[in-house]
Each structure stands twice: as C-alpha cells, then as structure tokens.
Design a protein around this motif. Structure first.
Motif, PDB file in Angstrom:
ATOM      1  N   GLU A 621       0.698  -1.289  -0.275  1.00  0.00           N
ATOM      2  CA  GLU A 621       0.004   0.073   0.117  1.00  0.00           C
ATOM      3  C   GLU A 621       1.008   1.168  -0.146  1.00  0.00           C
ATOM      4  OE1 GLU A 621      -3.714   0.096   2.732  1.00  0.00           O
ATOM      5  OE2 GLU A 621      -2.824  -1.415   3.170  1.00  0.00           O
ATOM      6  N   LEU A 622       0.533   2.324  -0.480  1.00  0.00           N
ATOM      7  CA  LEU A 622       1.139   3.476  -0.360  1.00  0.00           C
ATOM      8  C   LEU A 622       0.185   4.738  -0.242  1.00  0.00           C
ATOM      9  CD1 LEU A 622       3.810   4.783  -1.648  1.00  0.00           C
ATOM     10  CD2 LEU A 622       2.666   4.637  -3.594  1.00  0.00           C
ATOM     11  N   ARG A 623       0.999   5.894   0.276  1.00  0.00           N
ATOM     12  CA  ARG A 623       0.335   6.664   1.171  1.00  0.00           C
ATOM     13  C   ARG A 623       1.355   7.839   0.683  1.00  0.00           C
ATOM     14  NH1 ARG A 623      -3.624   3.693   0.435  1.00  0.00           N
ATOM     15  NH2 ARG A 623      -5.532   3.218   1.528  1.00  0.00           N
ATOM     16  N   LEU A 624       0.470   9.170   1.335  1.00  0.00           N
ATOM     17  CA  LEU A 624       1.207  10.272   1.198  1.00  0.00           C
ATOM     18  C   LEU A 624       0.768  11.304   2.353  1.00  0.00           C
ATOM     19  CD1 LEU A 624       3.468  12.114  -0.638  1.00  0.00           C
ATOM     20  CD2 LEU A 624       1.874  12.815  -1.694  1.00  0.00           C
ATOM     21  N   LEU A 625       1.749  11.686   2.598  1.00  0.00           N
ATOM     22  CA  LEU A 625       1.161  12.544   3.416  1.00  0.00           C
ATOM     23  C   LEU A 625       2.037  14.264   3.567  1.00  0.00           C
ATOM     24  CD1 LEU A 625      -0.554  13.793   5.840  1.00  0.00           C
ATOM     25  CD2 LEU A 625       1.180  12.650   7.584  1.00  0.00           C
ATOM     26  N   HIS A 626       1.456  14.874   3.027  1.00  0.00           N
ATOM     27  CA  HIS A 626       2.300  16.437   2.912  1.00  0.00           C
ATOM     28  C   HIS A 626       0.800  17.873   3.552  1.00  0.00           C
ATOM     29  CE1 HIS A 626       0.655  17.029  -0.288  1.00  0.00           C
ATOM     30  NE2 HIS A 626       1.359  16.686  -1.225  1.00  0.00           N
ATOM     31  N   ALA A 627       2.211  19.131   3.276  1.00  0.00           N
ATOM     32  CA  ALA A 627       1.133  19.661   4.098  1.00  0.00           C
ATOM     33  C   ALA A 627       0.057  20.617   2.942  1.00  0.00           C
ATOM     34  CB  ALA A 627       1.517  21.066   4.205  1.00  0.00           C
ATOM     35  N   ARG A 628       0.349  20.059   1.326  1.00  0.00           N
ATOM     36  CA  ARG A 628      -0.564  20.696   0.425  1.00  0.00           C
ATOM     37  C   ARG A 628      -1.961  19.554   0.154  1.00  0.00           C
ATOM     38  NH1 ARG A 628       4.259  23.382  -2.497  1.00  0.00           N
ATOM     39  NH2 ARG A 628       3.877  21.441  -4.293  1.00  0.00           N
ATOM     40  N   PHE A 629      -2.171  19.163   1.315  1.00  0.00           N
ATOM     41  CA  PHE A 629      -3.975  18.360   0.506  1.00  0.00           C
ATOM     42  C   PHE A 629      -4.827  19.502   1.564  1.00  0.00           C
ATOM     43  CE2 PHE A 629      -0.708  14.576   0.235  1.00  0.00           C
ATOM     44  CZ  PHE A 629      -1.658  13.993  -0.621  1.00  0.00           C
ATOM     45  N   PRO A 630      -6.065  18.942   1.039  1.00  0.00           N
ATOM     46  CA  PRO A 630      -6.993  19.590   1.343  1.00  0.00           C
ATOM     47  C   PRO A 630      -7.138  19.776   3.552  1.00  0.00           C
ATOM     48  CG  PRO A 630      -7.592  19.074  -0.972  1.00  0.00           C
ATOM     49  CD  PRO A 630      -5.851  18.943  -0.673  1.00  0.00           C
ATOM     50  N   ASN A 631      -7.712  20.888   3.821  1.00  0.00           N
ATOM     51  CA  ASN A 631      -7.626  19.785   5.272  1.00  0.00           C
ATOM     52  C   ASN A 631      -8.864  18.507   5.423  1.00  0.00           C
ATOM     53  OD1 ASN A 631      -7.274  21.491   7.648  1.00  0.00           O
ATOM     54  ND2 ASN A 631      -9.461  20.760   7.975  1.00  0.00           N
ATOM     55  N   GLN A 632      -9.317  18.158   5.487  1.00  0.00           N
ATOM     56  CA  GLN A 632     -10.514  17.136   5.265  1.00  0.00           C
ATOM     57  C   GLN A 632      -9.609  16.052   5.178  1.00  0.00           C
ATOM     58  OE1 GLN A 632     -13.960  16.556   3.525  1.00  0.00           O
ATOM     59  NE2 GLN A 632     -15.057  16.600   5.554  1.00  0.00           N
ATOM     60  N   GLN A 633      -8.873  16.396   3.966  1.00  0.00           N
ATOM     61  CA  GLN A 633      -8.082  14.989   3.388  1.00  0.00           C
ATOM     62  C   GLN A 633      -6.614  14.348   3.913  1.00  0.00           C
ATOM     63  OE1 GLN A 633      -7.672  14.823  -0.457  1.00  0.00           O
ATOM     64  NE2 GLN A 633      -6.239  12.920  -1.064  1.00  0.00           N
ATOM     65  N   ARG A 634      -6.237  16.027   5.159  1.00  0.00           N
ATOM     66  CA  ARG A 634      -4.903  15.428   5.136  1.00  0.00           C
ATOM     67  C   ARG A 634      -5.265  15.594   7.032  1.00  0.00           C
ATOM     68  NH1 ARG A 634      -0.933  20.712   7.427  1.00  0.00           N
ATOM     69  NH2 ARG A 634       0.375  19.144   9.020  1.00  0.00           N
ATOM     70  N   THR A 635      -5.882  15.556   7.504  1.00  0.00           N
ATOM     71  CA  THR A 635      -6.722  15.264   8.480  1.00  0.00           C
ATOM     72  C   THR A 635      -7.475  13.306   8.480  1.00  0.00           C
ATOM     73  OG1 THR A 635      -8.086  17.372   9.168  1.00  0.00           O
ATOM     74  CG2 THR A 635      -8.768  15.476  10.369  1.00  0.00           C
ATOM     75  N   ALA A 636      -7.665  13.244   7.217  1.00  0.00           N
ATOM     76  CA  ALA A 636      -7.551  11.613   7.433  1.00  0.00           C
ATOM     77  C   ALA A 636      -6.991  11.097   7.568  1.00  0.00           C
ATOM     78  CB  ALA A 636      -9.006  11.567   5.871  1.00  0.00           C
ATOM     79  N   ILE A 637      -6.041  11.234   5.958  1.00  0.00           N
ATOM     80  CA  ILE A 637      -4.987  10.283   6.122  1.00  0.00           C
ATOM     81  C   ILE A 637      -3.846  10.064   7.107  1.00  0.00           C
ATOM     82  CG2 ILE A 637      -2.488  10.239   4.978  1.00  0.00           C
ATOM     83  CD1 ILE A 637      -4.358  12.592   2.324  1.00  0.00           C
ATOM     84  N   THR A 638      -3.793  11.405   8.200  1.00  0.00           N
ATOM     85  CA  THR A 638      -3.308  11.687   9.767  1.00  0.00           C
ATOM     86  C   THR A 638      -4.488  10.497  10.445  1.00  0.00           C
ATOM     87  OG1 THR A 638      -2.935  13.905   9.296  1.00  0.00           O
ATOM     88  CG2 THR A 638      -2.825  12.566  11.265  1.00  0.00           C
ATOM     89  N   GLU A 639      -5.226  10.656  10.909  1.00  0.00           N
ATOM     90  CA  GLU A 639      -5.949   9.985  11.015  1.00  0.00           C
ATOM     91  C   GLU A 639      -5.880   8.232  10.598  1.00  0.00           C
ATOM     92  OE1 GLU A 639     -10.119  11.168  10.755  1.00  0.00           O
ATOM     93  OE2 GLU A 639      -9.579  12.571  12.596  1.00  0.00           O
ATOM     94  N   GLU A 640      -5.943   8.129  10.299  1.00  0.00           N
ATOM     95  CA  GLU A 640      -5.081   7.124   9.063  1.00  0.00           C
ATOM     96  C   GLU A 640      -3.999   5.997   9.726  1.00  0.00           C
ATOM     97  OE1 GLU A 640      -4.355   3.770   5.096  1.00  0.00           O
ATOM     98  OE2 GLU A 640      -4.921   6.043   4.972  1.00  0.00           O
ATOM     99  N   ILE A 641      -2.574   6.631   9.632  1.00  0.00           N
ATOM    100  CA  ILE A 641      -1.386   6.161   9.662  1.00  0.00           C
ATOM    101  C   ILE A 641      -1.036   6.159  11.223  1.00  0.00           C
ATOM    102  CG2 ILE A 641      -0.410   6.803   7.268  1.00  0.00           C
ATOM    103  CD1 ILE A 641       0.555   9.592   9.541  1.00  0.00           C
ATOM    104  N   THR A 642      -2.149   6.729  11.662  1.00  0.00           N
ATOM    105  CA  THR A 642      -1.571   6.960  13.247  1.00  0.00           C
ATOM    106  C   THR A 642      -2.919   6.184  13.760  1.00  0.00           C
ATOM    107  OG1 THR A 642      -3.804   8.901  13.865  1.00  0.00           O
ATOM    108  CG2 THR A 642      -1.274   8.993  13.916  1.00  0.00           C
ATOM    109  N   GLY A 643      -3.834   5.832  13.380  1.00  0.00           N
ATOM    110  CA  GLY A 643      -4.748   4.234  13.312  1.00  0.00           C
ATOM    111  C   GLY A 643      -3.930   2.681  13.515  1.00  0.00           C
ATOM    112  N   ARG A 644      -3.327   3.102  11.850  1.00  0.00           N
ATOM    113  CA  ARG A 644      -2.747   1.671  12.014  1.00  0.00           C
ATOM    114  C   ARG A 644      -0.915   1.593  13.042  1.00  0.00           C
ATOM    115  NH1 ARG A 644      -2.666  -1.095   6.877  1.00  0.00           N
ATOM    116  NH2 ARG A 644      -5.001  -0.581   5.353  1.00  0.00           N
TER     117      ARG A 644
END
Length: 968
Positions: A621-644
């Motif tokens: 699986e491949l994910r990307l996280l940086h500051a230039r995602f829409p706020n809602q999407q960045r929050t969702a990605i952060t929650e996913e990786i911290t959940g995992r």
C-alpha cells in the motif's frame, strides 16, 4: 487653576441617561452609557472574585496594596472602578451625535472635546487629569497616568500619554467647563461611589497595568453582548422610573455570573494526586516520571520553570501534566495551556488532554460548565471540538454526538476571535502563545489569558532563531508575572536551553541579571530535568539522583548513509528505495520515506507507484502525507496512519505484516511526521536534515518495541534509519556542475552548513549505531560545537557557517524589532506593548518569519460555468450566498468550504490584484473566514478530465492522491 476647580458640575450631579453607550443591534433602542459603565464595573468585580486564579488575584493585590498585607477586596474594587470608567470618553458631542435622534441641544460641542479622537483615547486623556479629584497623585509616584493609559487600551491599542500643561490641564487637552464636563465628572463620581470609593492604589507597576487592561477588555466584552444588553433594557421596561445607580449595579452583579457560565469561563481544577493516581494506566512510572514525581514537590513552592529533556516516546507528556499539577497547586494557577508546534499535533493533544481532564478534573457545580479550548486557525473545523450540529450560546453539547453531555465542550462565545486563551484549559499551537510577545493589537488580552495558567511548551527545540527571540521574550514576561512554565524537548542544544531558562529567570522580580552572572544552564542531563526557581536557584536532576536516570530500553539505532544522484537540482531516490524496500515487498511491514519538499514527496510517490504497478499482489500500500492536501483529506490521512501505526494499531489488527495483512505499507511524507505523531515504523528512510531533526524522525522507528505488542517481519531485525545524501552521478560519463550538490530545495529549507556538518558527523561514526538515550545530547551539541568536524567537510564549510550565523543574527534582529519590551524597560508607559518604535511592514508581524501563507480553494467549473466544491460537479455547489436569515453563511457552509482549503506560501502574486476568476464571490467579503481565500478554478471537460488552474505563472492541479501539484 487647581484640579478640583476644573469641573463645572456640583458634587452628586446626576448622569443624563439619554446619553447612550450602546445602540448597535438593539432594535432602535439605546442603552444608557452610565448603565454600560456600571455593568462593566460589575463584570470586573465578578471576574475578580470568580474567574481570576487565586495566584493572579494575590499577585495583583500585592502590587496594588501593601505587599506585606495585601487587601484583596480593595484591590478588586479598585480594578472594578477603573473598568467602569473605560467608556467615559463617549461623553463627547462627536460621539453622541453618531446616533440618530439624540437630543444634544443642551450639549454644545467643546473646542476640541474628543473631536477626531477615538473614545478610548478620550477616556485616557481626560482621566489622566480627572482622577486627581479623587485623591490620585498624592504619593511619590502618581498612578493616574498609568491608570488612564491602561483604560485607553480597552480596544486593543494603548494611546500615548498626553501632554498636559500644569496651568490649565483640562483645557490643554481640549476639554472645557460646561455640560459635557459636568456629565463626565458625574459619571466618575457615580461609579466611584458604586464601588464604595476604593481610593488610590498604593502602587501600579506597568506589567500589572498591562494584564489589568486584559481584565477590563474581558469585562467589557461580556456585558456588551446583545442578549445581555436587551435583557437589562427589559428589566426597566414599564417600571415607574429608572433604577438608581446603586440598584442597577447590584442587579448587574447578580446577572453577570450567568455570563461566565454561558461563555464557558469557569475554572477547571484538579485535586492533589500522586503520579500513580493521576495516571493509573501506567503500571510502573519510568525513571524520568519517577524522578519528577519524587523530587519536584519539594522544589516548586514558588512555582518556577521546569525543563524536561528525554527521548521520543519516553512519556514526557505525562511528566509535564504532573509537573503542571504540582506547579499550579503551588502558585494558585489551575489553568493550563499546552503549546504544540503544528495544528496537527495540537489536534492530537486536544484529545489526550481532554481524556486527562475527564479523569482528573473536580466536578463543576451544576450549571457552571468549563471549556477546554482548541486554539489554532482551523480549530473550529475539528468535529471533536465543535460538533457538526450547530452550537448556540450557553449550549453545552458533546462532540461525540448530539444531545450527549460534554462537560468541556466549546461555547460559541469562546469560539470568537482572540478569546480562546481566556478558557481555563486550552491546547493549541505555540504561535497562539507567542502572539502575546508581539507588539500587536490585544497583546494585553493574550498575556492576561496566559497569566492565569501553567504554560507547557512541547517540542521547545522546534523554533527557528526568529521564533526563539519571541519565545524568550514570552518566557521573560511569564517569569515577571509569576506564571509557572514547563518546557519539553527531545533534542535541545544546551545553549538554547540556557537562553530559555535565563530569559525566564531574568524576568522574575529581584535583582537585575548582569552579564557577569554565571550561566544558569551549562549542560543538560539526558534524560533528565531541571527546575529554575524565581530565586534564580537552578536544581538539576543530576544533583538529586545518585546516578543517571534510567530510560526505556531501546535497541541501538543503525544509521546508514546512502548516496542518491542529484540531476537537474533534484534527488533521484528510486534506486536506493528499491534496494532498501525489497524485504518489505516480499514479507510485508511498514516504512516511511521522508522528503524535504512537497514536490520531492510527490515525485517519489510517482516513482514508487510506477514500481509497485508491476508487482501485482505483492505491491505494498502507498500513502502520501504533506501540508498541501485539502484540510479534510490531510486530517483523514493522518488519522489513518496513526490508527495503523499508533499504540492501538496492533490491537486492532491494522498493522501490516500481521496475519491477514501480508502486504507492506509505505508512507511517503514531508517533515509533518517528525513531531509529536505517535507512529511505530519498521524502517525509516529520510533525506538528510540537521541531526536534531533526524533524531526526531528516528523517534518514529520501533517506537513501541518496549510494549511487546508489535510483530515485525524477519527483514526488520533492528531499528534502522537510512539517510539519503547527494552524490555525483556517473551514469552518463559526464560531470554536471549541479551533480553532488545539495538540491536547492533542501538548501532553501535547512542551512547547508548544518547539512554538511551532519553528514560529516554520521560519516565519522561509520557503522557505530546510535544509542538512545546515551548518544543523543552529545550528537545535538556536537553538530554545532565540535570544530574538528570542519576537517571532515568541504573547504567552504567555514563560509557556510558564517552565512548561517549571519542569517540567524538577522532573524534575531528582526524579531527584536517586533517583540514587546521587557517589563523593566517600560517605565511608566504602556505604549511599547502595542506600537512599533520603527516603521515595519505588517508581514513582519508574525510568529514565524517568512512563513506567511494564504489559503487556496480548489473548485471545479462545469461546462455551463457552474462552480462546485466536488470534482464530479453535482454534490456540493460552491456557496455563493449565505443561507442564514440575515444573509450570513452558516457554520455548515463555512465548514464545507474551509475543509477543502489548502495553505500555500504567500508568493509574489499574492497581495496584487487577483484575476477575476481567482477572486472569491462578492458575498464572501462579509465573512471573516472566507474573504481572503484565493480560488483555483479547475475546468472539468465533458469527458470528466480536469484542467489545472493558472495563477502567478504557475499551474495548480489538485490531484486526488498527490494533493496540490504546483508547476511553473
């Protein structure tokens, strides 16, 4: 002319209730100025008794009355009397004539009585003279000018002291005998009598005057609410006549406490407890936690500063909360502010602090709720803080669902601008605290909010030289105001630690710090802590413990340097990544690749995706996280990786490599993962950065190994960090001038001298692993201090060092031009708190130099020209007009828009006239949240393909997987 003869009114002159103080939003009614002044005095007195922390109340009483025997009652009445005078400057013809239908036939204009002067300035100028009629000025230091000036600041900026001529003081200020003078004197006497004639204070130091102004502002804001004013108008409707001033004041004293309840301003308090009682889920405190819990109680009787230095994942947060409980109890400050480096880390800490408050806070009396506030620019988008359903003033609802009780829920009042620090407990970005050190509007209100609390600064190392000056000045003020502080860091240089501790101690009352005085901190124990007392005695854990504080056992960290070719200014990582991720592809597991820039991270994801596409079922699986995602999407990605990859990931069966999860997982990210995110990774691959930041990133590698809950694949036999460094490319048989150099993107983020020194240090270590914690402090210190490193790096490192030091000096100089003055330099003048001594551009007035940003909104334009928030152009139309009855935008509309916004650096195009297509709808101009957004319209073709937006010579494309892609 004597001061007593300056007024035309007789003692006891009645105040004309036709002269108004409030009229906006009152449905055509006007609220008498006298009543508003009495309301504000009542609010200040209630705040003194029921809102101010015991420690702050004691400190102010000692400053205003006899320090040996402080008279808290007289001090409170004195401050309430001053608050009742804040709007006295509205008694001028120029102000009263602003409302239609006011009969001013008996009040002719004065020669210069308030003309062209804000009413707050008029209040300050007049009171500087008029207070002498009440006995002010009889002591060796006349407090009247400072009282008058603090009241002139109730709209956020202090007025300069007026020039007063002794022969005719009031006339020199534009005031003349007559009806207006009679009314001003009558209001002064009436408010004075309502507060039982408290008399002149024994003293008024400028720092205390500053925070008293904050109290006055809060009192004014509370009683200026439309609902309160209308209720007070209704109290007298149909009565035989207006109430006497004393009766009105008494009624306001009864009504104001409800305002505190509705605003969520009641204190959150915790009972004394041991560390074990505070954290029952920690079976055995580690060495750091045990040491603090054992020794700090005997040291913190007068408050002070605690500095904790320990590795990542060592339980510093719990140690800090316990230290704050001890310091708060000792100093009578039940409030808390937790300052984090980023919005994402503040959001995470909000949940943790709320859990702690729910477990530890004493029950509040019925109907007296408190708010635990979340403070950053996008906090109101956090559904845990502000639920999706609409909140109403005085409604306390749970963020977990409509209708369920939440004792610390947000109130609409505290969600207003500049109010969050007034909540008893709050967590937010460090910028929210640093703004209290800027010469900015309402600085005094922010200092007032912090002065009630114990202030905790996490990741204290995560400041650049500009921010460090702001932090030092803030610590200086907190020391002067007796505010306890806790600083936390995993990678703090000993000189920075010394500067921060010295800033705090030199602010504490007592003898002036001399250059010849010894440095308070010469070395740091690691892990360890120190306590700096206001008496300037610094006690370290090394002095109290018989040996080194034991730390959580960790496997040594293997650090490997891997060369990557640099072509055309960009690092080509894919060859190294294929070699280092081969085991993950075959056996599963998780790894992170940390890139220096957003563009690098996007290019790296593209390269990995191309490789993974040929791997079939084995593809991670491949994910990307940086500051230039829409706020809602960045929050969702952060929650996913911290959940995992957080502590609960293995328990939930989410971690790759566990049964049923054979595929690997690769996270590509920027620096957003290096601070405060709870992640456990099998492998970390990172671009080179200064050693302190590499160690921070390494804290995400095998973070939870000691818990015994993590199953790792066979290839992950030890914690390993691969550091990517540039090397010359040789494939084409040619030498490019750029090859082997640090890419420009890396040099723009980090000083190249620190990159070179870090590379030399790691090369010198060779295959020696990094022991944590044993090696950390030496690595952090030596990258700056070890001059022998120069022999291991390029010949131009000396020039690079000079350039770095010059840049740091320039940033510190700029910061010194925007910070508030030190308390000892204020003298008897508050003007320096909100006014620049030199002309500075507004963009310099920020807590992070050069980090100015603008939020952009990517919207989609269909073939008919309709604008949408969703890519499909059918689910979410762009809200062009507000849906509320008054035409304003609802919170639902605001959230829908702001959840899609992205912060980008303000560039040369920003501040210029935007092309019409990039301007927000006209109706957005009335919305604080929407008016400054920049639209990036993406045209959607009939076949569903999307065209990028264009602005400032760049194309801007919001990619669903990669975020906002910006290209020249």
């Amino acid at each position: 002319m004597a001061a007593d003869d300056c007024f035309g009114g007789e003692p006891g002159q009645a105040v004309d209730l036709a002269l108004w103080g409030k009229e906006r939003g009152l449905d055509g009614a006007r609220y008498p100025l006298l009543h508003h002044c009495l309301d504000t005095a009542a609010a200040a007195l209630v705040l003194w008794r029921e809102y101010l922390s015991p420690g702050m109340r004691a400190n102010l009483a000692a400053a205003l009355t006899d320090p040996a025997a402080p008279d808290k009652d007289r001090a409170g009445r004195t401050i309430a009397f001053w608050a009742g005078l804040h709007d006295l400057g509205k008694l001028t013809h120029s102000f009263q004539s602003q409302a239609k239908g006011v009969d001013l036939s008996g009040y002719p204009p004065e020669p210069d009585g308030g003309e062209a002067r804000p009413h707050a300035t008029v209040s300050g100028h007049w009171l500087a003279v008029a207070l002498k009629t009440l006995g002010y000025g009889t002591g060796h230091r006349d407090p009247a000018p400072l009282v008058a000036q603090l009241l002139s600041g109730h709209h956020g900026r202090f007025a300069e002291h007026p020039t007063i001529h002794a022969t005719d003081p009031l006339a020199s200020l534009g005031f003349a005998p007559g009806p207006w003078e009679e009314q001003r004197q009558a209001l002064l006497e009436t408010v004075f009598a309502a507060l039982d004639r408290p008399g002149q204070p024994d003293a008024l130091p400028a720092p205390e005057a500053t925070v008293i102004c904050g109290l006055v502002i809060l009192a004014d804001w509370l009683v200026s609410q439309r609902g309160f004013v209308l209720a007070r108008l209704a109290d007298t409707a149909g009565a035989d006549g207006p109430p006497s001033p004393a009766a009105h004041f008494a009624a306001s004293l009864q009504r104001v406490p409800r305002l505190l309840d509705e605003a969520g301003l009641r204190p959150i308090t915790v009972a004394p407890a041991t560390f074990a009682e505070s954290f029952p889920f920690i079976t055995t405190p580690n060495g750091l936690q045990r040491s603090l819990a054992e020794h700090l109680p005997a040291l913190c009787g007068q408050g002070g500063l605690v500095l904790v230095t320990a590795p990542m994942g060592e339980g510093k947060t719990e140690a800090a909360l316990h230290a704050a409980d001890l310091l708060g109890a000792a100093t009578g400050r039940p409030g808390r502010y937790l300052a984090l480096p980023t919005m994402a880390t503040a959001d995470q800490m909000y949940g943790r602090l709320k859990e702690y408050a729910n477990a530890r806070a004493e029950p509040a009396p019925p109907g007296r709720p408190s708010t635990l506030a979340l403070l950053h620019a996008m906090a109101w988008l956090n559904p845990e803080y502000v639920p999706d359903h609409e909140l109403q003033v005085s409604t306390v609802l749970s963020s977990s669902g409509p209708g369920s009780a939440d004792r610390f829920a947000a109130t609409d009042w505290l969600l207003g601008p500049k109010r969050g620090l007034l909540a008893s407990w709050s967590v937010g970005t460090v910028d929210q605290a640093l703004m209290a050190a800027l010469r900015a509007k309402h600085t005094m209100l922010r200092l007032f909010g912090l002065a009630q609390k114990v202030v905790i600064v996490d990741e204290a190392h995560a400041v650049d030289p500009y921010m460090q000056v702001l932090l030092e000045r803030l610590l200086h003020w907190l020391g002067r105001l007796g505010v306890p502080v806790v600083l936390l860091s995993a990678t703090l240089h000993h000189r920075t630690a010394n500067s921060l501790v010295k800033a705090y101690l030199s602010g504490c009352p007592g003898k002036k710090w001399r250059r010849s005085d010894p440095a308070p901190v010469t070395a740091l124990s690691y892990p360890g802590w120190l306590h700096a007392a206001p008496s300037r005695v610094v006690t370290t854990s090394g002095e109290l413990e018989p040996g080194p504080i034991p730390a959580t056992e960790r496997e040594p960290l293997t650090v490997e340097l891997a060369g990557v070719p640099v072509r055309n200014g960009r690092a080509d990582r894919i060859g190294v990544l294929k070699a280092r991720l081969a085991g993950l592809v075959e056996q599963g597991g998780c790894a992170a690749v940390v890139c220096t820039t957003v563009a690098d991270s996007q290019a790296t994801v593209d390269a990995l995706a191309e490789w993974f596409a040929g791997l079939g079922a084995r593809a991670p699986e491949l994910r990307l996280l940086h500051a230039r995602f829409p706020n809602q999407q960045r929050t969702a990605i952060t929650e996913e990786i911290t959940g995992r990859f957080g502590k609960n990931g293995p328990a939930k069966g989410l971690r790759p490599g566990l049964p049923g999860q054979p595929r690997g997982y690769v996270l590509v990210a920027t620096q957003v993962v290096e601070q405060s995110l709870d992640l456990d990774l099998d492998l970390l691959i990172t671009d080179i950065a200064p050693i302190s930041l590499l160690l921070q990133r390494a804290g995400r590698c095998w973070r939870h190994q000691h818990l015994g809950t993590v199953t790792r694949p066979a290839w992950a036999d030890r914690p390993r960090m691969v550091v990517l460094v540039p090397e010359k490319a040789s494939a084409a048989g040619r030498e490019d001038a750029e090859d082997g150099a640090f890419p420009m993107g890396w040099r723009a983020v980090y000083p190249v001298s620190l990159l070179k020194r870090t590379r030399a240090m790691l090369r010198r270590r060779g295959t020696d692993p990094v022991r944590i914690p044993e090696d950390v402090q030496a690595l952090v210190d030596d990258v700056y201090d070890d001059e022998t490193l120069a022999a291991d790096v390029e010949a131009d490192v000396a020039a690079d060092d000079v350039a770095r030091l010059g840049a740091e000096m320039a940033l510190r100089t700029l910061a010194k031009n925007v910070v508030v003055p030190e308390p000892r330099d204020m003298g008897r003048d508050l003007i320096g708190m909100t006014k620049f001594e030199i002309d500075l551009s507004e963009h310099l007035l920020a807590t992070r130099f050069g980090a100015g940003s603008v939020r952009v909104l990517c919207c989609y334009v269909d073939t008919r020209g309709g604008r949408w928030l969703d890519r499909g152009c059918g689910a979410q139309p762009l809200p062009e007009v507000g849906e509320e009855k008054d035409g304003s935008f609802s919170r639902k509309q605001l959230r829908a828009v702001m959840a899609q916004t992205i912060p980008v650096r303000a560039d040369s195009w920003y501040g210029q006239a935007l092309p019409e297509g990039n301007r927000p709808p006209d109706a957005w101009a009335e919305s604080f949240h929407l008016r400054d957004l920049v639209l990036l319209p993406h045209r959607v073709n009939p076949d569903g393909s999307v065209e990028p937006a264009e602005l400032g010579g760049r194309s801007w494309l919001l990619d669903p997987l990669k975020g906002l892609v910006v290209e020249k």
